[in-house]
Design a protein around this motif. Structure first.
Motif, PDB file in Angstrom:
ATOM      1  N   ILE A 301     -12.960  10.397  16.693  1.00 31.80           N
ATOM      2  CA  ILE A 301     -11.886  10.239  17.415  1.00 31.80           C
ATOM      3  C   ILE A 301     -12.478   8.782  18.240  1.00 31.80           C
ATOM      4  N   ARG A 302     -13.550   8.056  17.537  1.00 36.11           N
ATOM      5  CA  ARG A 302     -14.252   6.466  17.721  1.00 36.11           C
ATOM      6  C   ARG A 302     -13.033   5.842  17.545  1.00 36.11           C
ATOM      7  N   ASP A 303     -12.910   5.077  16.748  1.00 45.89           N
ATOM      8  CA  ASP A 303     -11.376   4.631  16.575  1.00 45.89           C
ATOM      9  C   ASP A 303     -10.847   4.548  16.663  1.00 45.89           C
ATOM     10  N   GLU A 304      -9.922   5.719  16.898  1.00 49.83           N
ATOM     11  CA  GLU A 304      -8.351   5.897  17.922  1.00 49.83           C
ATOM     12  C   GLU A 304      -8.936   5.566  19.236  1.00 49.83           C
ATOM     13  N   LEU A 305      -9.765   5.431  19.485  1.00 47.29           N
ATOM     14  CA  LEU A 305      -9.994   5.595  21.327  1.00 47.29           C
ATOM     15  C   LEU A 305     -10.004   4.244  21.503  1.00 47.29           C
ATOM     16  N   LEU A 306     -11.091   3.167  20.881  1.00 45.74           N
ATOM     17  CA  LEU A 306     -11.313   2.132  20.693  1.00 45.74           C
ATOM     18  C   LEU A 306     -10.011   1.288  20.293  1.00 45.74           C
ATOM     19  N   ASP A 307      -9.191   1.262  19.105  1.00 46.65           N
ATOM     20  CA  ASP A 307      -8.411   0.358  19.115  1.00 46.65           C
ATOM     21  C   ASP A 307      -7.006   0.823  20.489  1.00 46.65           C
ATOM     22  N   ALA A 308      -7.213   2.053  21.637  1.00 46.93           N
ATOM     23  CA  ALA A 308      -6.100   1.908  22.182  1.00 46.93           C
ATOM     24  C   ALA A 308      -6.777   1.794  23.581  1.00 46.93           C
ATOM     25  N   LEU A 309      -8.257   1.030  23.630  1.00 47.60           N
ATOM     26  CA  LEU A 309      -8.483   0.621  24.808  1.00 47.60           C
ATOM     27  C   LEU A 309      -8.367  -0.542  24.113  1.00 47.60           C
ATOM     28  N   LYS A 310      -8.959  -1.295  23.270  1.00 47.70           N
ATOM     29  CA  LYS A 310      -8.462  -2.568  22.696  1.00 47.70           C
ATOM     30  C   LYS A 310      -7.191  -2.907  23.198  1.00 47.70           C
ATOM     31  N   ARG A 311      -5.719  -2.646  23.147  1.00 46.80           N
ATOM     32  CA  ARG A 311      -4.994  -2.633  23.522  1.00 46.80           C
ATOM     33  C   ARG A 311      -4.605  -3.027  25.114  1.00 46.80           C
ATOM     34  N   ARG A 312      -5.248  -1.904  25.737  1.00 52.43           N
ATOM     35  CA  ARG A 312      -5.191  -1.740  26.860  1.00 52.43           C
ATOM     36  C   ARG A 312      -5.729  -2.582  27.689  1.00 52.43           C
ATOM     37  N   LEU A 313      -7.344  -3.443  26.757  1.00 52.26           N
ATOM     38  CA  LEU A 313      -7.714  -4.550  27.877  1.00 52.26           C
ATOM     39  C   LEU A 313      -7.128  -5.825  27.579  1.00 52.26           C
ATOM     40  N   GLY A 314      -6.326  -6.210  26.569  1.00 49.08           N
ATOM     41  CA  GLY A 314      -5.126  -7.473  26.603  1.00 49.08           C
ATOM     42  C   GLY A 314      -4.305  -7.576  27.341  1.00 49.08           C
ATOM     43  N   THR A 315      -4.035  -6.392  28.524  1.00 51.86           N
ATOM     44  CA  THR A 315      -2.821  -6.290  29.158  1.00 51.86           C
ATOM     45  C   THR A 315      -3.552  -6.952  30.446  1.00 51.86           C
ATOM     46  N   LEU A 316      -4.801  -6.894  30.765  1.00 52.76           N
ATOM     47  CA  LEU A 316      -5.595  -6.959  32.754  1.00 52.76           C
ATOM     48  C   LEU A 316      -5.227  -8.378  32.426  1.00 52.76           C
ATOM     49  N   ARG A 317      -5.117  -8.891  33.530  1.00 48.29           N
ATOM     50  CA  ARG A 317      -5.702 -10.607  34.182  1.00 48.29           C
ATOM     51  C   ARG A 317      -6.101 -10.879  35.010  1.00 48.29           C
ATOM     52  N   LEU A 318      -7.031 -11.267  34.249  1.00 46.51           N
ATOM     53  CA  LEU A 318      -8.317 -11.973  35.083  1.00 46.51           C
ATOM     54  C   LEU A 318      -7.674 -12.940  36.242  1.00 46.51           C
ATOM     55  N   GLY A 319      -8.435 -13.759  37.397  1.00 41.75           N
ATOM     56  CA  GLY A 319      -7.937 -14.895  37.535  1.00 41.75           C
ATOM     57  C   GLY A 319      -7.550 -15.122  39.714  1.00 41.75           C
ATOM     58  N   ASP A 320      -6.993 -15.325  40.107  1.00 43.83           N
ATOM     59  CA  ASP A 320      -7.033 -15.205  41.255  1.00 43.83           C
ATOM     60  C   ASP A 320      -7.328 -13.574  41.957  1.00 43.83           C
ATOM     61  N   PRO A 321      -8.351 -13.835  42.891  1.00 44.56           N
ATOM     62  CA  PRO A 321      -7.883 -12.793  43.531  1.00 44.56           C
ATOM     63  C   PRO A 321      -7.521 -12.041  44.325  1.00 44.56           C
ATOM     64  N   LEU A 322      -6.725 -13.005  45.262  1.00 48.65           N
ATOM     65  CA  LEU A 322      -5.748 -13.118  46.150  1.00 48.65           C
ATOM     66  C   LEU A 322      -3.998 -12.646  45.296  1.00 48.65           C
ATOM     67  N   LYS A 324      -1.073 -10.103  43.873  1.00 49.09           N
ATOM     68  CA  LYS A 324      -1.462  -8.915  43.751  1.00 49.09           C
ATOM     69  C   LYS A 324      -1.256  -8.488  42.382  1.00 49.09           C
ATOM     70  N   ASN A 325      -0.823  -9.488  41.173  1.00 46.27           N
ATOM     71  CA  ASN A 325      -0.964  -8.963  39.822  1.00 46.27           C
ATOM     72  C   ASN A 325      -2.740  -9.032  38.986  1.00 46.27           C
ATOM     73  N   THR A 326      -3.878  -9.584  39.670  1.00 43.72           N
ATOM     74  CA  THR A 326      -4.836  -9.408  39.470  1.00 43.72           C
ATOM     75  C   THR A 326      -5.593  -8.834  38.830  1.00 43.72           C
ATOM     76  N   ASP A 327      -5.974  -7.955  37.595  1.00 40.30           N
ATOM     77  CA  ASP A 327      -7.293  -7.143  37.503  1.00 40.30           C
ATOM     78  C   ASP A 327      -8.306  -7.422  37.930  1.00 40.30           C
ATOM     79  N   ILE A 328      -8.265  -8.113  37.041  1.00 35.18           N
ATOM     80  CA  ILE A 328     -10.030  -8.789  37.357  1.00 35.18           C
ATOM     81  C   ILE A 328     -10.550  -9.403  37.711  1.00 35.18           C
ATOM     82  N   GLY A 329     -11.130  -9.410  39.275  1.00 36.41           N
ATOM     83  CA  GLY A 329     -11.159 -10.990  39.842  1.00 36.41           C
ATOM     84  C   GLY A 329     -13.234 -11.079  40.397  1.00 36.41           C
ATOM     85  N   ALA A 330     -13.649 -12.134  40.604  1.00 38.01           N
ATOM     86  CA  ALA A 330     -14.315 -12.443  40.568  1.00 38.01           C
ATOM     87  C   ALA A 330     -16.044 -12.097  40.998  1.00 38.01           C
TER      88      ALA A 330
END
Length: 475
Positions: A301-322, A324-330
């Motif tokens: 299931i390597r390829d299937e899982l990696l495709d799903a993981l990359k799609r999910r990472l594309g929705t993460l928001r990096l930025g201002d830790p304060l 409330k929408n931020t997923d990845i802080g500093a």
């Protein structure tokens, strides 16, 4: 489709940061003998406050205050000590919003995590150990367990207030007094906790907080009148502490590094596993000793899982830790960012394939995008060394036996995760994985009633639960 959210910043107005802070010794804030230092907001590199630095004389004063208070504190009935712990827990709940914002400003983690994970767990640990304070003789450590005396505690910067709770709550419940040294990059919530101790009416000297860098921590650890040392941090420093305390008779617990395997089988619920992978390594920017930094996925299931993981990472928001929408802080500091970059570059040099989702990096502050490496070999540095950042190494396996062998092929032994629908397989792996904590179809779940700790180079001793009392009792 990616939804765009308008900024939803948490207000800084709930926190009043003083221009400067002293040491907290014997119930009072006092000046330090060392050179003061500044604590910085890692999201914008702006100084937040100037903080006193404790020298050996200051640490000695703190230990003397703790020793003097020990006679009174240890003589209190457990039910009376419990009242103070309950009071501290309630004040933490009342000031939770203030403390969450302060933690995010000083540490860089997203406000959602400070607010929804760290602070509820901090209060829960004080509530939990308050319940144990009058029941120690029933904890299974003998009919009349006694406190050890003065506990010297050194905590890291990744969960500043939560690690403080892990250390201080059981120590006080057992009747010990404390000298605690917070990390130099994140001292502000520990100093706010000192104010909470005053607000709760805790007797002077029961809790003392000395700020500074490594030299201050060494002075706490090596002080002749400290009976118990508790350290959470890097394996390198843990080795030094163990070596310096050998033969002294001091009781020691170490909670050190990790390189956890998150093992996903072909029958695992894929979407649930992807969420667990994301939570396992990208929670708190990967600044987690038990982070699932090695993904072991069944080859089919390597390829299937990696495709799903990359799609999910594309929705993460990096930025201002304060926000409330931020997923990845500093990243917490420039030094930690440099270490992450160095190891990630080593992964590329050694032949692994690097991938990150498209995301804008702020111009100021310390930032690193969520990163996935494929084509990783067991010999690669990114598969063996603790990166302590948002970097995931992907390896594959074919059989459960191979998964166990690869998961255990590490000098660390702090945690692991198993994803499968077969309960018998979970139990089979859990029995063979050399890890202190094994999560089944989840990851990074904590509870004050559950013990936490590792094997091998991840340290020894347990924190949390009934087991966490033993380290603070003469049994």
């Amino acid at each position: 489709m990616r939804l765009e959210y308008a900024p939803a910043p948490e207000s800084r107005d709930v926190v009043e940061i003083k221009p400067s802070y002293g040491l907290f010794i014997n119930g009072e804030f006092v000046e330090g003998g060392g050179t003061p230092f500044k604590t910085v907001n890692p999201a914008d590199e702006q100084a937040l406050a100037e903080v006193a630095c404790a020298d050996e004389a200051d640490v000695d004063r703190a230990v003397q205050a703790a020793r003097k208070a020990f006679g009174v504190w240890s003589a209190l009935p457990g039910a009376e000590r419990a009242k103070y712990l309950f009071r501290i827990a309630r004040i933490i709940q009342e000031r939770a919003r203030e403390l969450a914002v302060l933690e995010t400003l000083d540490n860089g983690k997203p406000i959602r995590e400070s607010r929804d994970v760290d602070l509820p767990l901090v209060a829960a640990h004080f509530f939990y150990y308050a319940g144990w304070a009058d029941k120690l003789e029933y904890a299974g450590f003998g009919p009349a367990p006694r406190p050890l005396g003065v506990a010297g505690q050194v905590i890291p910067w990744n969960f500043p207030l939560l690690m403080l709770a892990w250390k201080i709550a059981p120590a006080l419940a057992c009747g010990n007094t404390v000298v605690l040294k917070p990390a130099e990059t994140t001292p502000l919530t520990a100093l706010a906790f000192a104010d909470i101790c005053v607000q709760a009416g805790l007797p002077a000297g029961v809790v003392n907080i000395v700020t500074g860098a490594g030299e201050t921590g060494a002075a706490v650890v090596n002080h002749a009148d400290v009976n118990k040392v508790a350290f959470t941090g890097s394996t390198e420093v843990g080795r030094l502490i163990a070596r310096s305390l050998a033969g002294t008779g001091k009781k020691l617990t170490l909670e050190l590094g990790g390189k956890a395997a998150n093992i996903v089988f072909e029958d695992a619920p894929l979407d649930q596993a992807v969420e667990g992978i994301v939570n396992g390594i990208f929670f708190n920017q990967g600044h987690v000793c038990c982070a699932g930094s090695r993904l072991l996925v069944q080859e089919s299931i390597r390829d299937e899982l990696l495709d799903a993981l990359k799609r999910r990472l594309g929705t993460l928001r990096l930025g201002d830790p304060l926000d409330k929408n931020t997923d990845i802080g500093a990243i917490n500091s420039a030094a930690q960012l440099a270490k992450i970059r160095e190891l990630a570059d080593a992964g590329e040099r050694e032949g692994a394939e690097r991938w990150s989702p498209a995301c804008a990096i702020p111009e100021r502050g310390y930032w690193f995008p969520p990163t996935v490496f494929t084509g990783v070999a067991q010999s690669h540095r990114i598969a063996r060394e603790e990166i302590f950042g948002p970097v995931l190494s992907v390896l594959t396996f074919r059989t459960p036996a191979e998964a166990v062998e690869k998961a255990n092929n590490t000098p660390y032994g702090l945690s692991a995760g198993v994803w499968t629908e077969k309960g018998s397989r979970i139990l089979w792996l859990a029995d063979r994985l050399r890890a202190g904590v094994v999560w089944a179809n989840t990851f990074n779940r904590f509870d004050p009633a559950s013990p936490f700790g590792g094997y091998k180079e991840s340290g020894y001793g347990r924190e949390g639960g009934r087991h966490g009392l033993e380290a603070y009792l003469d049994v």
